[in-house]
Design an enzyme around this catalytic site. Structure first.
Site, PDB file in Angstrom:
ATOM      1  CG  HIS A 106      64.469 -19.825  40.393  1.00  0.00           C
ATOM      2  ND1 HIS A 106      65.156 -19.103  39.440  1.00  0.00           N
ATOM      3  CD2 HIS A 106      64.632 -19.139  41.568  1.00  0.00           C
ATOM      4  CE1 HIS A 106      65.711 -18.034  40.009  1.00  0.00           C
ATOM      5  NE2 HIS A 106      65.412 -18.038  41.293  1.00  0.00           N
ATOM      6  N   GLY A 172      76.537 -19.936  33.217  1.00  0.00           N
ATOM      7  CA  GLY A 172      75.404 -19.656  32.319  1.00  0.00           C
ATOM      8  C   GLY A 172      74.256 -18.891  32.937  1.00  0.00           C
TER       9      GLY A 172
HETATM   10  C1  BJW Z   1      75.387 -19.098  27.880  1.00  0.00           C
HETATM   11  C2  BJW Z   1      75.124 -19.845  26.743  1.00  0.00           C
HETATM   12  C3  BJW Z   1      75.961 -20.952  26.483  1.00  0.00           C
HETATM   13  C4  BJW Z   1      73.691 -18.221  26.825  1.00  0.00           C
HETATM   14  N1  BJW Z   1      76.943 -21.248  27.329  1.00  0.00           N
HETATM   15  N2  BJW Z   1      76.387 -19.392  28.694  1.00  0.00           N
HETATM   16  C5  BJW Z   1      64.953  -4.892  42.629  1.00  0.00           C
HETATM   17  C6  BJW Z   1      66.250  -5.139  43.103  1.00  0.00           C
HETATM   18  C7  BJW Z   1      66.614  -6.400  43.561  1.00  0.00           C
HETATM   19  C8  BJW Z   1      65.700  -7.447  43.576  1.00  0.00           C
HETATM   20  C9  BJW Z   1      64.430  -7.205  43.106  1.00  0.00           C
HETATM   21  C10 BJW Z   1      64.059  -5.947  42.651  1.00  0.00           C
HETATM   22  N3  BJW Z   1      62.755  -6.015  42.260  1.00  0.00           N
HETATM   23  C11 BJW Z   1      62.326  -7.288  42.442  1.00  0.00           C
HETATM   24  C12 BJW Z   1      63.323  -8.022  42.966  1.00  0.00           C
HETATM   25  C13 BJW Z   1      63.297  -9.450  43.316  1.00  0.00           C
HETATM   26  C14 BJW Z   1      63.211 -10.340  42.083  1.00  0.00           C
HETATM   27  C15 BJW Z   1      64.308  -9.940  41.102  1.00  0.00           C
HETATM   28  O1  BJW Z   1      65.450 -10.323  41.219  1.00  0.00           O
HETATM   29  N4  BJW Z   1      63.970  -9.175  40.078  1.00  0.00           N
HETATM   30  C16 BJW Z   1      64.976  -8.709  39.124  1.00  0.00           C
HETATM   31  C17 BJW Z   1      64.440  -8.862  37.723  1.00  0.00           C
HETATM   32  C18 BJW Z   1      65.401  -7.310  39.505  1.00  0.00           C
HETATM   33  N5  BJW Z   1      63.411 -11.704  42.556  1.00  0.00           N
HETATM   34  C19 BJW Z   1      62.406 -12.432  43.023  1.00  0.00           C
HETATM   35  O2  BJW Z   1      61.255 -12.039  43.024  1.00  0.00           O
HETATM   36  C20 BJW Z   1      62.789 -13.772  43.609  1.00  0.00           C
HETATM   37  N6  BJW Z   1      62.275 -13.866  44.925  1.00  0.00           N
HETATM   38  C21 BJW Z   1      62.722 -13.087  45.908  1.00  0.00           C
HETATM   39  O3  BJW Z   1      63.594 -12.243  45.753  1.00  0.00           O
HETATM   40  O4  BJW Z   1      62.113 -13.355  47.126  1.00  0.00           O
HETATM   41  C22 BJW Z   1      62.516 -12.582  48.262  1.00  0.00           C
HETATM   42  C23 BJW Z   1      63.377 -13.414  49.182  1.00  0.00           C
HETATM   43  C24 BJW Z   1      64.530 -14.008  48.707  1.00  0.00           C
HETATM   44  C25 BJW Z   1      65.336 -14.760  49.571  1.00  0.00           C
HETATM   45  C26 BJW Z   1      64.990 -14.911  50.893  1.00  0.00           C
HETATM   46  C27 BJW Z   1      63.828 -14.305  51.369  1.00  0.00           C
HETATM   47  C28 BJW Z   1      63.034 -13.559  50.496  1.00  0.00           C
HETATM   48  C29 BJW Z   1      62.189 -14.899  42.787  1.00  0.00           C
HETATM   49  C30 BJW Z   1      62.802 -14.971  41.432  1.00  0.00           C
HETATM   50  C31 BJW Z   1      62.094 -16.014  40.587  1.00  0.00           C
HETATM   51  C32 BJW Z   1      62.684 -16.078  39.197  1.00  0.00           C
HETATM   52  N7  BJW Z   1      61.848 -16.842  38.377  1.00  0.00           N
HETATM   53  C33 BJW Z   1      62.241 -17.061  36.981  1.00  0.00           C
HETATM   54  C34 BJW Z   1      61.028 -17.661  36.212  1.00  0.00           C
HETATM   55  C35 BJW Z   1      60.513 -18.950  36.825  1.00  0.00           C
HETATM   56  C36 BJW Z   1      61.271 -20.151  36.350  1.00  0.00           C
HETATM   57  C37 BJW Z   1      61.023 -20.435  34.870  1.00  0.00           C
HETATM   58  O5  BJW Z   1      59.939 -20.161  34.359  1.00  0.00           O
HETATM   59  O6  BJW Z   1      61.938 -20.995  34.248  1.00  0.00           O
HETATM   60  O7  BJW Z   1      63.409 -17.890  36.929  1.00  0.00           O
HETATM   61  S1  BJW Z   1      62.755 -15.578  36.108  1.00  0.00           S
HETATM   62  C38 BJW Z   1      63.999 -16.361  35.151  1.00  0.00           C
HETATM   63  O8  BJW Z   1      65.255 -15.703  35.469  1.00  0.00           O
HETATM   64  C39 BJW Z   1      64.074 -17.803  35.648  1.00  0.00           C
HETATM   65  C40 BJW Z   1      65.561 -17.975  35.793  1.00  0.00           C
HETATM   66  O9  BJW Z   1      65.861 -19.008  36.693  1.00  0.00           O
HETATM   67  C41 BJW Z   1      66.042 -16.610  36.239  1.00  0.00           C
HETATM   68  C42 BJW Z   1      67.508 -16.361  35.978  1.00  0.00           C
HETATM   69  O10 BJW Z   1      67.777 -16.316  34.601  1.00  0.00           O
HETATM   70  P1  BJW Z   1      69.157 -16.893  34.043  1.00  0.00           P
HETATM   71  O11 BJW Z   1      69.231 -18.326  34.304  1.00  0.00           O
HETATM   72  O12 BJW Z   1      70.270 -16.060  34.536  1.00  0.00           O
HETATM   73  O13 BJW Z   1      68.951 -16.698  32.448  1.00  0.00           O
HETATM   74  P2  BJW Z   1      69.284 -15.436  31.536  1.00  0.00           P
HETATM   75  O14 BJW Z   1      68.580 -15.620  30.253  1.00  0.00           O
HETATM   76  O15 BJW Z   1      69.047 -14.172  32.255  1.00  0.00           O
HETATM   77  O16 BJW Z   1      70.874 -15.539  31.296  1.00  0.00           O
HETATM   78  C43 BJW Z   1      71.439 -16.594  30.559  1.00  0.00           C
HETATM   79  C44 BJW Z   1      72.952 -16.405  30.512  1.00  0.00           C
HETATM   80  O17 BJW Z   1      73.519 -17.523  29.855  1.00  0.00           O
HETATM   81  C45 BJW Z   1      73.394 -15.150  29.735  1.00  0.00           C
HETATM   82  O18 BJW Z   1      74.373 -14.440  30.493  1.00  0.00           O
HETATM   83  C46 BJW Z   1      74.015 -15.724  28.467  1.00  0.00           C
HETATM   84  O19 BJW Z   1      75.117 -14.960  27.992  1.00  0.00           O
HETATM   85  C47 BJW Z   1      74.469 -17.084  28.910  1.00  0.00           C
HETATM   86  N8  BJW Z   1      74.524 -18.095  27.839  1.00  0.00           N
HETATM   87  N9  BJW Z   1      74.086 -19.313  26.026  1.00  0.00           N
HETATM   88  C48 BJW Z   1      77.167 -20.453  28.383  1.00  0.00           C
HETATM   89  N10 BJW Z   1      75.792 -21.772  25.359  1.00  0.00           N
END
Ligand code: BJW
Length: 231
Positions: A106, A172
């Site tokens: 990302h 995580g």
């Molecule tokens: C702990 C803890 C501790 C807490 N110890 N654990 C409908 C269906 C399917 C897909 C889509 C859809 N509509 C749209 C889409 C696609 C979309 C998507 O997935 N949307 C969903 C919301 C449905 N995805 C995209 O658009 C991506 N691109 C894409 O799909 O392109 C098409 C393509 C792909 C591949 C090939 C060809 C074409 C791009 C996604 C970009 C995500 N960007 C972000 C923001 C930018 C970065 C930033 O600003 O930081 O990235 S969103 C945000 O979420 C960020 C993160 O990297 C990402 C994931 O979040 P993460 O890391 O999982 O955090 P949390 O908060 O969700 O979870 C934290 C976890 O930790 C929890 O479970 C806690 O319990 C745990 N935890 N403390 C251990 N101490």
């Protein structure tokens, strides 16, 4: 020797003081993701998006790696096979813990790019919409972050590693954002052993063969220790 692919998310950096996204008080409870994490939001208000990532960059620079980052760096160093680390995180805590090779699917807070000519360069501490691109001079500079609707980095390389891995571990991450959320399915299909390490069960927990619940700073070092001490 076994090849391990590890996917990390915001939870691994939570105990370093960097907020997660979807937990209570997470980033998306304070900011509208449509405004700060989409290309459309950036087009509408680049100054607001720069302000958001300038703040996130300052927070990341002030943070320190925790025991979970340290343990994964140790695994890369001491595991006799290959360890591939894919992170969704844009901070550099894995690198600062000593991890040598990190795939930032990302993007990275510490990198900038030009939306006009795609030049890349190290981000200054504070970016502004009025900064010209050092290559083409356009006022199109943006943080090198993959926003919703954009294609994550290194997908071909990641897919290749997933088809070859013996162990896939997810640390995580809530499993709500694709394509990363689909990696466990791909690893399962290839017959890899799948492991989830998370504070609590995620959306995808049922797909993992082995699960560890608790703070990353505790469960990741324990898991690494167990792997490295196996005969
Ligand atoms: C702990 C803890 C501790 C807490 N110890 N654990 C409908 C269906 C399917 C897909 C889509 C859809 N509509 C749209 C889409 C696609 C979309 C998507 O997935 N949307 C969903 C919301 C449905 N995805 C995209 O658009 C991506 N691109 C894409 O799909 O392109 C098409 C393509 C792909 C591949 C090939 C060809 C074409 C791009 C996604 C970009 C995500 N960007 C972000 C923001 C930018 C970065 C930033 O600003 O930081 O990235 S969103 C945000 O979420 C960020 C993160 O990297 C990402 C994931 O979040 P993460 O890391 O999982 O955090 P949390 O908060 O969700 O979870 C934290 C976890 O930790 C929890 O479970 C806690 O319990 C745990 N935890 N403390 C251990 N101490």
């Amino acid at each position: 020797m076994k090849k391990i692919v590890i996917l990390t998310g915001a939870g691994i950096s939570a105990e370093s003081g960097l907020g997660t996204f979807r937990d209570k008080d997470g980033v998306w409870s304070q900011y509208d993701l449509e405004e700060v994490a989409t290309p459309e939001g950036f087009f509408r208000n680049p100054e607001k998006v720069h302000h958001f990532y300038n703040m996130r960059r300052a927070n990341a620079m002030a943070a320190q790696p925790n025991a979970a980052h340290d343990a994964l760096a140790r695994l890369e160093r001491d595991w006799p096979g290959q360890v591939i680390l894919v992170t969704q995180n844009i901070d550099d805590l894995h690198e600062r813990a000593g991890h040598q090779r990190v795939i930032h699917m990302h993007g990275e807070l510490m990198e900038a790019k030009c939306a006009a000519c795609d030049a890349h360069w190290p981000a200054p501490e504070r970016m502004r919409a009025s900064d010209p691109c050092p290559e083409c001079g356009e006022l199109s500079t943006r943080p090198d972050i993959v926003w919703f609707g954009e294609i994550p980095y290194d997908m071909d390389l990641i897919e290749k590693h997933l088809t070859q891995c013996d162990v896939f571990a997810s640390v995580g991450t809530s499993g709500q954002v694709y394509p990363a959320a689909g990696f466990v399915l791909q690893a399962n299909a290839m017959g890899a052993h799948t492991v989830e390490l998370n504070l609590e069960p995620s959306e995808l927990s049922g797909m993992f063969e082995e699960r560890h619940e608790g703070p990353a700073s505790e469960i990741v070092p324990d898991w690494v220790e167990a792997l490295l001490s196996r005969p």
